[in-house]
Motif scaffolding. Sequence first.
Motif, PDB file in Angstrom:
ATOM      1  N   ILE A 111       6.718  10.077 -15.542  1.00 24.79           N
ATOM      2  CA  ILE A 111       6.975  10.224 -14.103  1.00 24.79           C
ATOM      3  C   ILE A 111       5.696   9.881 -13.327  1.00 24.79           C
ATOM      4  N   ALA A 112       4.567  10.332 -13.832  1.00 23.50           N
ATOM      5  CA  ALA A 112       3.284  10.155 -13.134  1.00 23.50           C
ATOM      6  C   ALA A 112       2.743   8.727 -13.242  1.00 23.50           C
ATOM      7  N   GLU A 113       3.490   7.856 -13.860  1.00 27.29           N
ATOM      8  CA  GLU A 113       3.072   6.462 -14.052  1.00 27.29           C
ATOM      9  C   GLU A 113       2.624   5.792 -12.746  1.00 27.29           C
ATOM     10  N   GLY A 114       3.266   6.182 -11.634  1.00 32.08           N
ATOM     11  CA  GLY A 114       2.963   5.559 -10.342  1.00 32.08           C
ATOM     12  C   GLY A 114       1.511   5.737  -9.930  1.00 32.08           C
ATOM     13  N   PHE A 115       0.847   6.790 -10.411  1.00 30.30           N
ATOM     14  CA  PHE A 115      -0.552   7.006 -10.027  1.00 30.30           C
ATOM     15  C   PHE A 115      -1.458   5.883 -10.521  1.00 30.30           C
ATOM     16  N   LYS A 116      -0.986   5.127 -11.531  1.00 27.68           N
ATOM     17  CA  LYS A 116      -1.847   4.079 -12.111  1.00 27.68           C
ATOM     18  C   LYS A 116      -1.849   2.797 -11.288  1.00 27.68           C
ATOM     19  N   SER A 117      -0.916   2.661 -10.348  1.00 32.48           N
ATOM     20  CA  SER A 117      -0.793   1.400  -9.615  1.00 32.48           C
ATOM     21  C   SER A 117      -1.984   1.179  -8.678  1.00 32.48           C
ATOM     22  N   PRO A 118      -2.514  -0.060  -8.638  1.00 34.44           N
ATOM     23  CA  PRO A 118      -3.627  -0.351  -7.713  1.00 34.44           C
ATOM     24  C   PRO A 118      -3.199  -0.279  -6.243  1.00 34.44           C
ATOM     25  N   LYS A 119      -1.887  -0.236  -5.976  1.00 28.86           N
ATOM     26  CA  LYS A 119      -1.412  -0.121  -4.586  1.00 28.86           C
ATOM     27  C   LYS A 119      -1.590   1.301  -4.037  1.00 28.86           C
ATOM     28  N   VAL A 120      -1.852   2.264  -4.950  1.00 26.43           N
ATOM     29  CA  VAL A 120      -1.736   3.683  -4.598  1.00 26.43           C
ATOM     30  C   VAL A 120      -3.065   4.317  -4.185  1.00 26.43           C
ATOM     31  N   LYS A 121      -2.987   5.114  -3.105  1.00 27.09           N
ATOM     32  CA  LYS A 121      -4.129   5.946  -2.692  1.00 27.09           C
ATOM     33  C   LYS A 121      -3.633   7.392  -2.643  1.00 27.09           C
ATOM     34  N   VAL A 122      -4.374   8.323  -3.249  1.00 27.65           N
ATOM     35  CA  VAL A 122      -3.939   9.725  -3.308  1.00 27.65           C
ATOM     36  C   VAL A 122      -4.870  10.586  -2.465  1.00 27.65           C
ATOM     37  N   ILE A 123      -4.272  11.403  -1.612  1.00 26.19           N
ATOM     38  CA  ILE A 123      -5.041  12.331  -0.783  1.00 26.19           C
ATOM     39  C   ILE A 123      -4.507  13.738  -1.040  1.00 26.19           C
ATOM     40  N   VAL A 124      -5.389  14.652  -1.463  1.00 24.91           N
ATOM     41  CA  VAL A 124      -4.947  16.043  -1.645  1.00 24.91           C
ATOM     42  C   VAL A 124      -5.254  16.773  -0.350  1.00 24.91           C
ATOM     43  N   LYS A 180       0.853  -1.190   0.000  1.00 25.98           N
ATOM     44  CA  LYS A 180       0.000   0.000   0.000  1.00 25.98           C
ATOM     45  C   LYS A 180       0.888   1.239   0.000  1.00 25.98           C
ATOM     46  N   ALA A 181       0.591   2.193  -0.899  1.00 25.35           N
ATOM     47  CA  ALA A 181       1.346   3.447  -0.946  1.00 25.35           C
ATOM     48  C   ALA A 181       0.353   4.597  -0.926  1.00 25.35           C
ATOM     49  N   THR A 182       0.438   5.436   0.113  1.00 24.16           N
ATOM     50  CA  THR A 182      -0.467   6.580   0.237  1.00 24.16           C
ATOM     51  C   THR A 182       0.327   7.848  -0.046  1.00 24.16           C
ATOM     52  N   LEU A 183      -0.187   8.698  -0.921  1.00 23.81           N
ATOM     53  CA  LEU A 183       0.476   9.965  -1.218  1.00 23.81           C
ATOM     54  C   LEU A 183      -0.391  11.105  -0.708  1.00 23.81           C
ATOM     55  N   VAL A 184       0.201  11.996   0.088  1.00 21.04           N
ATOM     56  CA  VAL A 184      -0.526  13.175   0.577  1.00 21.04           C
ATOM     57  C   VAL A 184       0.175  14.414   0.017  1.00 21.04           C
ATOM     58  N   GLU A 185      -0.474  15.051  -0.936  1.00 17.59           N
ATOM     59  CA  GLU A 185       0.099  16.214  -1.638  1.00 17.59           C
ATOM     60  C   GLU A 185      -0.824  17.410  -1.385  1.00 17.59           C
ATOM     61  N   ILE A 186      -0.235  18.523  -0.995  1.00 16.49           N
ATOM     62  CA  ILE A 186      -1.066  19.682  -0.655  1.00 16.49           C
ATOM     63  C   ILE A 186      -1.667  20.347  -1.898  1.00 16.49           C
ATOM     64  N   ASP A 187      -0.996  20.216  -3.042  1.00 20.68           N
ATOM     65  CA  ASP A 187      -1.381  20.979  -4.228  1.00 20.68           C
ATOM     66  C   ASP A 187      -1.835  20.051  -5.359  1.00 20.68           C
ATOM     67  N   GLY A 188      -3.149  19.937  -5.512  1.00 19.95           N
ATOM     68  CA  GLY A 188      -3.710  19.049  -6.531  1.00 19.95           C
ATOM     69  C   GLY A 188      -3.283  19.425  -7.937  1.00 19.95           C
ATOM     70  N   GLN A 189      -2.952  20.689  -8.157  1.00 25.03           N
ATOM     71  CA  GLN A 189      -2.537  21.115  -9.495  1.00 25.03           C
ATOM     72  C   GLN A 189      -1.190  20.506  -9.890  1.00 25.03           C
ATOM     73  N   VAL A 190      -0.344  20.204  -8.906  1.00 20.39           N
ATOM     74  CA  VAL A 190       0.931  19.528  -9.218  1.00 20.39           C
ATOM     75  C   VAL A 190       0.612  18.147  -9.781  1.00 20.39           C
ATOM     76  N   ILE A 191      -0.343  17.453  -9.159  1.00 16.98           N
ATOM     77  CA  ILE A 191      -0.718  16.112  -9.625  1.00 16.98           C
ATOM     78  C   ILE A 191      -1.300  16.187 -11.033  1.00 16.98           C
ATOM     79  N   GLU A 192      -2.243  17.108 -11.244  1.00 20.85           N
ATOM     80  CA  GLU A 192      -2.920  17.176 -12.551  1.00 20.85           C
ATOM     81  C   GLU A 192      -1.949  17.527 -13.673  1.00 20.85           C
ATOM     82  N   ASN A 193      -1.083  18.506 -13.421  1.00 26.70           N
ATOM     83  CA  ASN A 193      -0.139  18.906 -14.474  1.00 26.70           C
ATOM     84  C   ASN A 193       0.932  17.847 -14.709  1.00 26.70           C
ATOM     85  N   SER A 194       1.277  17.108 -13.681  1.00 28.89           N
ATOM     86  CA  SER A 194       2.266  16.046 -13.871  1.00 28.89           C
ATOM     87  C   SER A 194       1.675  14.923 -14.722  1.00 28.89           C
ATOM     88  N   LYS A 195       0.412  14.582 -14.459  1.00 26.30           N
ATOM     89  CA  LYS A 195      -0.226  13.549 -15.290  1.00 26.30           C
ATOM     90  C   LYS A 195      -0.265  13.988 -16.755  1.00 26.30           C
TER      91      LYS A 195
END
Length: 284
Positions: free
Chosen positions: A124-137, A103-118
């Motif tokens: 680089i943003a490939e990791g967001f596709k993993s079923p192990k990942v949970k993202v919290i803004v 399980k990998a949880t990512l807590v990022e304060i700025d959702g725009q960093v996530i959106e622009n990286s995707k």
Amino acid sequence: MKTDLWVTEKQTDDVKISFRVKEFLHEEKTDFQHLAVVDTYAYGPMLFLDNCVMTNIKDEFVYHEMISLVALNTHPNPQNVLVIGGGDGGVLREISKHPKVEKATLVEIDGQVIENSKKYFPEIAEGFKSPKVKVIVDDGIKYIKENKNTFDIIIIDSTDPIGPAAGLFSAEFYKNVYAALKEDGMMVAQTESPFLEPEIITHVNNTLQGIFPLVKLYHAYIPTYPSGMWTFTIGSKKYNPEQVDPAGIPDTNTRYYNPEIHLASLVLPNFVKQLLTSKETMNF
Ligand code: SPD
């Protein structure tokens, strides 16, 4: 014909680094910071936050592998990993490839960093596709206070210690990280350049020494970060990254990290060792 447009990071009052621009791809003021994506001739697309280089297509693998894998391959069972910051997804990519991570949880304060990286940095943003990942803004400083005795590894992939990331270098935050780790947990943080920000390295080392039984600094070479020589600091409740069995390190298809680099990165030049004996700390 190449443009003669350049984008420049002011690294200190006395040092700047410039990259020749192929194309300005995106610019916005988010709720937290200035964000720009610039395609450059030398390093391909680069992400800037508050005018500082965060990542780029060409050398990102060094930083993302090194901030992730030294701790992951030291801990014997890194099942549950938390990433604070890291909104480009590069750390998630590295940890989600690791066979022991569940399980990998990512807590990022700025959702725009996530959106622009995707959008601009899919490699680089490939990791967001993993079923192990949970993202919290959300604010990592707040999140860490609400979770106790939960994680095997906490990775602090912050921006520089100004703006939204300043609190991620404070003693109070590191105490909360300690409490959020399980009894044999480990944390790792990016801790800047020994040439240009030696006081940060000393501050983090001294602060963590007061909290964790084991603190280790290691380094890697990242051409687009100030001075090129970059450090990471581990705070560990039990395991020592110098005492790994190289034969037990899984091959996760890395381009910089390997078992020899793992051990070599912990061997410090004398001028860096001296930063760890100074008694100074800073206020964040
Ligand atoms: N001066 C650059 C420091 C940037 C550290 N974090 C980068 C984020 C990459 N995932």
